[in-house]
Design a protein around this motif. Structure first.
Motif, mmCIF file in Angstrom:
data_model
loop_
_atom_site.group_PDB
_atom_site.id
_atom_site.type_symbol
_atom_site.label_atom_id
_atom_site.label_comp_id
_atom_site.label_asym_id
_atom_site.label_seq_id
_atom_site.Cartn_x
_atom_site.Cartn_y
_atom_site.Cartn_z
ATOM 1 N N UNK A 139 0.834 -1.197 0.000
ATOM 2 C CA UNK A 139 0.000 0.000 0.000
ATOM 3 C C UNK A 139 0.872 1.251 0.000
ATOM 4 N N UNK A 140 0.456 2.219 -0.768
ATOM 5 C CA UNK A 140 1.153 3.502 -0.787
ATOM 6 C C UNK A 140 1.019 4.230 0.544
ATOM 7 N N UNK A 141 0.069 3.800 1.371
ATOM 8 C CA UNK A 141 -0.145 4.437 2.664
ATOM 9 C C UNK A 141 0.898 4.030 3.698
ATOM 10 N N UNK A 142 1.742 3.036 3.384
ATOM 11 C CA UNK A 142 2.744 2.579 4.334
ATOM 12 C C UNK A 142 3.867 3.602 4.533
ATOM 13 N N UNK A 143 4.042 4.506 3.570
ATOM 14 C CA UNK A 143 5.126 5.488 3.691
ATOM 15 C C UNK A 143 4.733 6.782 2.999
ATOM 16 N N UNK A 144 5.486 7.834 3.306
ATOM 17 C CA UNK A 144 5.232 9.133 2.672
ATOM 18 C C UNK A 144 5.559 9.056 1.189
ATOM 19 N N UNK A 145 4.822 9.825 0.427
ATOM 20 C CA UNK A 145 5.033 9.903 -1.018
ATOM 21 C C UNK A 145 5.579 11.282 -1.356
ATOM 22 N N UNK A 147 5.993 13.851 -4.489
ATOM 23 C CA UNK A 147 5.575 14.103 -5.863
ATOM 24 C C UNK A 147 6.257 15.370 -6.349
ATOM 25 N N UNK A 148 6.856 15.285 -7.515
ATOM 26 C CA UNK A 148 7.492 16.439 -8.120
ATOM 27 C C UNK A 148 6.445 17.411 -8.638
ATOM 28 N N UNK A 149 6.881 18.578 -9.120
ATOM 29 C CA UNK A 149 5.939 19.566 -9.664
ATOM 30 C C UNK A 149 5.095 18.950 -10.787
ATOM 31 N N UNK A 150 3.786 19.060 -10.671
ATOM 32 C CA UNK A 150 2.822 18.565 -11.658
ATOM 33 C C UNK A 150 2.980 17.064 -11.969
ATOM 34 N N UNK A 151 3.568 16.320 -11.061
ATOM 35 C CA UNK A 151 3.775 14.882 -11.278
ATOM 36 C C UNK A 151 2.494 14.101 -10.987
ATOM 37 N N UNK A 152 2.288 13.065 -11.779
ATOM 38 C CA UNK A 152 1.164 12.141 -11.573
ATOM 39 C C UNK A 152 1.746 10.775 -11.246
ATOM 40 N N UNK A 153 1.105 10.074 -10.309
ATOM 41 C CA UNK A 153 1.542 8.731 -9.932
ATOM 42 C C UNK A 153 0.353 7.798 -9.870
ATOM 43 N N UNK A 154 0.607 6.553 -10.208
ATOM 44 C CA UNK A 154 -0.368 5.499 -9.975
ATOM 45 C C UNK A 154 0.192 4.630 -8.854
ATOM 46 N N UNK A 155 -0.606 4.442 -7.818
ATOM 47 C CA UNK A 155 -0.132 3.760 -6.622
ATOM 48 C C UNK A 155 -1.037 2.567 -6.316
ATOM 49 N N UNK A 156 -0.451 1.362 -6.246
ATOM 50 C CA UNK A 156 -1.264 0.163 -6.037
ATOM 51 C C UNK A 156 -1.569 -0.106 -4.560
ATOM 52 N N UNK A 157 -2.669 -0.804 -4.362
ATOM 53 C CA UNK A 157 -3.035 -1.364 -3.066
ATOM 54 C C UNK A 157 -3.337 -2.840 -3.332
ATOM 55 N N UNK A 158 -2.567 -3.728 -2.696
ATOM 56 C CA UNK A 158 -2.788 -5.166 -2.830
ATOM 57 C C UNK A 158 -3.338 -5.639 -1.485
ATOM 58 N N UNK A 159 -4.468 -6.324 -1.517
ATOM 59 C CA UNK A 159 -5.138 -6.676 -0.266
ATOM 60 C C UNK A 159 -5.905 -7.978 -0.400
ATOM 61 N N UNK A 160 -6.332 -8.480 0.748
ATOM 62 C CA UNK A 160 -7.309 -9.559 0.797
ATOM 63 C C UNK A 160 -8.167 -9.351 2.034
#
Length: 189
Positions: A139-145, A147-160
């Motif tokens: 999860x992207x929530x496990x650590x700080x992210x 982001x550069x200026x105007x940067x876009x990211x796709x961040x996965x969450x794998x769960x069950x």
């Protein structure tokens, strides 16, 4: 003719040679036993189906996760809240999973500022009783992210979902709040 009895040194040499012979026989038997254990171990493992580390290609399709509860389906809804200059959203509104089944969703975030920003996502769950049964592997929530200026990211969450989830829970909502850590919004001390 007189028979000579070996002296103490001769008797000791004879006993030493006899002991050496016995030790060599034991060493050869131990080597043979260890050598024979490999095929015996493989045969036992094949017969019992244990220690299956690398399944044969023909078996790969037959392996199933026995922890998946196919008798019920849980709808997992996704929500996103942004506190700060972000565009933040899940790429899908919901997925249906069986308890115990792994699933992956992706959240997108866009930094709309012309400066780099550090951010953190905090999850929340509804109903509250589902919190203990929602297991995130990645999860992207496990650590700080960052982001550069105007940067876009796709961040996965794998769960069950843990199969121990109470049967009356049919829908779980996973909501993330994404907020800036430090930066322009930080108050000066």
């Amino acid at each position: 003719m007189t028979q000579q009895h070996p002296g103490p040194a001769g008797r000791k040499n004879a006993l030493n040679k006899q002991m050496l012979g016995k030790l060599l026989v034991v060493a050869v038997m131990m080597f043979g036993f260890g050598y024979a254990l490999v095929p015996v171990y493989r045969m036992i493992c094949d017969l019992t189906g244990i220690n299956l580390l690398t399944p044969k290609d023909s078996m790969v399709g037959d392996i199933k996760n026995t922890q998946v509860d196919k008798s019920r389906t849980i709808t997992v809804e996704f929500d996103a809240n942004a506190h700060g200059p972000w565009r933040f959203r899940p790429t899908v509104a919901s997925v249906q999973v069986h308890p115990g089944e792994m699933a992956q969703v992706v959240y997108e975030v866009v930094n709309t500022q012309s400066r780099s920003m550090d951010a953190q996502a905090i999850p929340s769950y509804a109903p509250q009783q589902a919190t203990a049964h929602f297991k995130k592997m990645e999860c992207f929530c496990f650590k700080q992210q960052t982001l550069g200026p105007n940067e876009a990211k796709q961040m996965p969450v794998v769960f069950y979902i843990d199969p121990a989830l109470p049967r009356d829970v049919k829908t779980i909502t996973l909501s993330y709040t994404f907020f800036e850590v430090g930066g322009a919004g930080k108050k000066a001390s």
